[in-house]
Design a protein around this motif. Structure first.
Motif, short mmCIF file in Angstrom:
data_model
loop_
_atom_site.label_atom_id
_atom_site.label_comp_id
_atom_site.label_asym_id
_atom_site.label_seq_id
_atom_site.Cartn_x
_atom_site.Cartn_y
_atom_site.Cartn_z
N THR A 1 0.89 -1.37 -0.25
CA THR A 1 -0.24 -0.01 0.25
C THR A 1 1.13 1.02 -0.02
N GLU A 2 2.33 0.86 0.27
CA GLU A 2 2.80 1.99 0.22
C GLU A 2 2.64 3.31 1.40
N GLN A 3 3.14 4.53 0.79
CA GLN A 3 2.35 4.97 1.58
C GLN A 3 0.82 6.23 1.56
N PHE A 4 -0.10 5.29 0.76
CA PHE A 4 -1.22 5.67 0.64
C PHE A 4 -1.87 5.04 1.48
N SER A 5 -3.21 6.29 1.88
CA SER A 5 -4.07 6.09 2.77
C SER A 5 -5.31 5.59 2.45
N GLY A 6 -6.18 4.47 3.32
CA GLY A 6 -7.07 3.49 3.21
C GLY A 6 -8.31 4.37 3.82
N LEU A 7 -8.26 5.69 4.33
CA LEU A 7 -9.10 6.20 5.11
C LEU A 7 -10.27 6.52 4.69
N PRO A 8 -9.59 7.41 3.51
CA PRO A 8 -10.73 8.39 2.69
C PRO A 8 -11.82 6.98 2.15
N TYR A 9 -11.67 6.22 2.24
CA TYR A 9 -12.32 4.59 1.18
C TYR A 9 -13.32 4.20 2.08
N ILE A 10 -12.45 4.03 3.57
CA ILE A 10 -13.61 3.67 5.11
C ILE A 10 -14.34 4.92 4.71
N TYR A 11 -14.47 6.49 4.75
CA TYR A 11 -14.63 7.40 5.11
C TYR A 11 -16.11 7.62 3.85
N ALA A 12 -15.59 7.52 3.12
CA ALA A 12 -16.31 7.30 0.95
C ALA A 12 -16.93 5.78 1.40
N PHE A 13 -17.02 4.34 2.28
CA PHE A 13 -17.79 3.59 2.18
C PHE A 13 -19.39 3.52 3.10
N LEU A 14 -18.57 4.44 3.77
CA LEU A 14 -20.14 4.75 5.27
C LEU A 14 -20.81 6.15 4.80
N ASN A 15 -19.84 7.17 4.25
CA ASN A 15 -21.18 7.86 3.72
C ASN A 15 -21.89 7.04 2.00
N CYS A 16 -21.97 5.89 1.23
CA CYS A 16 -22.58 5.70 0.85
C CYS A 16 -23.13 4.94 1.33
N LEU A 17 -23.20 4.66 1.99
CA LEU A 17 -24.46 2.72 2.98
C LEU A 17 -25.31 4.38 3.65
N ILE A 18 -25.05 5.08 3.24
CA ILE A 18 -26.09 6.45 4.69
C ILE A 18 -26.88 6.87 3.77
N CYS A 19 -26.08 7.01 2.28
CA CYS A 19 -27.02 7.99 1.67
C CYS A 19 -27.65 7.01 0.47
N LEU A 20 -27.32 6.04 0.66
CA LEU A 20 -27.92 4.34 0.19
C LEU A 20 -29.13 4.25 0.79
N TRP A 21 -29.29 3.96 2.05
CA TRP A 21 -30.69 4.18 3.31
C TRP A 21 -31.40 5.20 2.58
N TYR A 22 -30.62 6.35 2.69
CA TYR A 22 -31.53 7.39 2.12
C TYR A 22 -32.29 7.27 0.95
N GLY A 23 -32.24 6.34 0.37
CA GLY A 23 -32.60 6.58 -1.03
C GLY A 23 -33.86 5.36 -1.00
N MET A 24 -33.97 4.52 -0.42
CA MET A 24 -34.38 3.53 -0.30
C MET A 24 -36.08 3.35 0.31
N PRO A 25 -36.51 3.08 -0.81
CA PRO A 25 -38.43 3.13 -0.03
C PRO A 25 -38.88 3.55 0.94
N VAL A 26 -37.98 2.19 1.73
CA VAL A 26 -38.29 2.75 2.80
C VAL A 26 -38.09 3.58 4.20
N VAL A 27 -37.49 4.18 4.06
CA VAL A 27 -37.74 6.04 4.42
C VAL A 27 -37.19 7.28 3.18
N LYS A 28 -37.50 6.90 1.35
CA LYS A 28 -38.20 7.88 1.34
C LYS A 28 -38.57 7.96 -0.21
N THR A 29 -40.08 7.77 -0.35
CA THR A 29 -40.05 7.14 -1.53
C THR A 29 -39.56 8.00 -3.06
#
Length: 253
Positions: free
Chosen positions: A45-73
């Protein structure tokens, strides 16, 4: 124009904006591929950080949940783009963990479990404690905070560009894709009359415009800096003094 025809045009524009947002977001999702090709090739992984991908994953999960019909149609295109995003981020995280050193590997696995636990808690609270309207507001605010944090992350790059007067660390096409994606989803939010969509994406659009403006300014500045020494050198070569000061040997040589 009849109201029904106007409604059809409005719906068509809304869908078009959502699809455009999905396409431009896909460009952003695939942009780290060269980085991970390098990680796989070098088995490090050299000097690359994995933190941006962890945070992006959480962001995608939250926004995915918001877009689900059970939350918002009615905003399924938000769910589709973030489902793709979550898959891409999970793949990137898996590759990173597989090639990281033991200490970093353990830390990244721990952070991944924390993200999944946070998302699980959000889902539990949404479904078990809150009613439909409360659920919409709760997840909506979480998505706004998450999106604004993501869009604000390039502020460090903007500061770096201004400090170094170089656009080396701010690729033009990524900034352009960010602008187009943010603008598309901002329009989608306006059509859907959803402030949880158009507010954060509107902020993202403004920040992307700032990035593009800085790119154009400092890119032209760097070209000018490169051009001026060349022009000066040519003028020196063409000046009468330069010819008179040369010996025949130096001219031939």
């Amino acid at each position: 124009m009849l109201p029904m025809e106007l409604s059809s045009v409005y719906l068509g524009c809304s869908v078009a904006a959502g699809i455009a947002g999905n396409i431009f977001a896909f460009v952003l999702f695939v942009s780290p591929i060269p980085t991970f090709k390098r990680i796989i090739r070098n088995k490090s992984t050299e000097q690359f950080s994995g933190l941006p991908y962890i945070y992006a994953f959480l962001n995608c999960l939250i926004c995915l949940w918001y877009g689900m019909p059970v939350v918002k149609t009615g905003i399924i295109l938000v769910a589709t783009v973030n489902s793709f995003g979550a898959v891409f981020q999970l793949i990137y995280i898996s590759i990173y963990i597989a090639h990281a050193e033991k200490e970093i590997k353990v830390r990244m696995l721990g952070l991944l479990l924390v993200v999944l636990a946070i998302f699980g808690l959000i889902v539990f609270v949404s479904l078990r404690i809150l009613d439909y309207d409360e659920r919409q507001i709760f997840v909506g605010y979480l998505s706004v905070v998450s999106l604004i944090s993501m869009f604000a992350s390039p502020l460090f790059i903007i500061k770096l560009v201004i400090k170094t007067r170089s656009v080396e660390f701010m690729p033009f096409y990524l900034s352009l894709a960010t602008f187009l994606m943010s603008f598309s989803f901002s329009a989608y939010g306006v059509f859907k009359e959803d402030p949880f969509l158009y507010v954060p994406n509107g902020i993202g659009t403004i920040l992307a415009i700032v990035q593009l403006a800085l790119y154009l300014y400092y890119n032209s500045l760097s070209k000018k800096d490169l051009r001026e020494p060349l022009i000066t050198y040519i003028l020196i070569l063409l000046s009468p003094d330069s010819f008179s000061s040369r010996s025949p040997t130096s001219v031939i040589g």
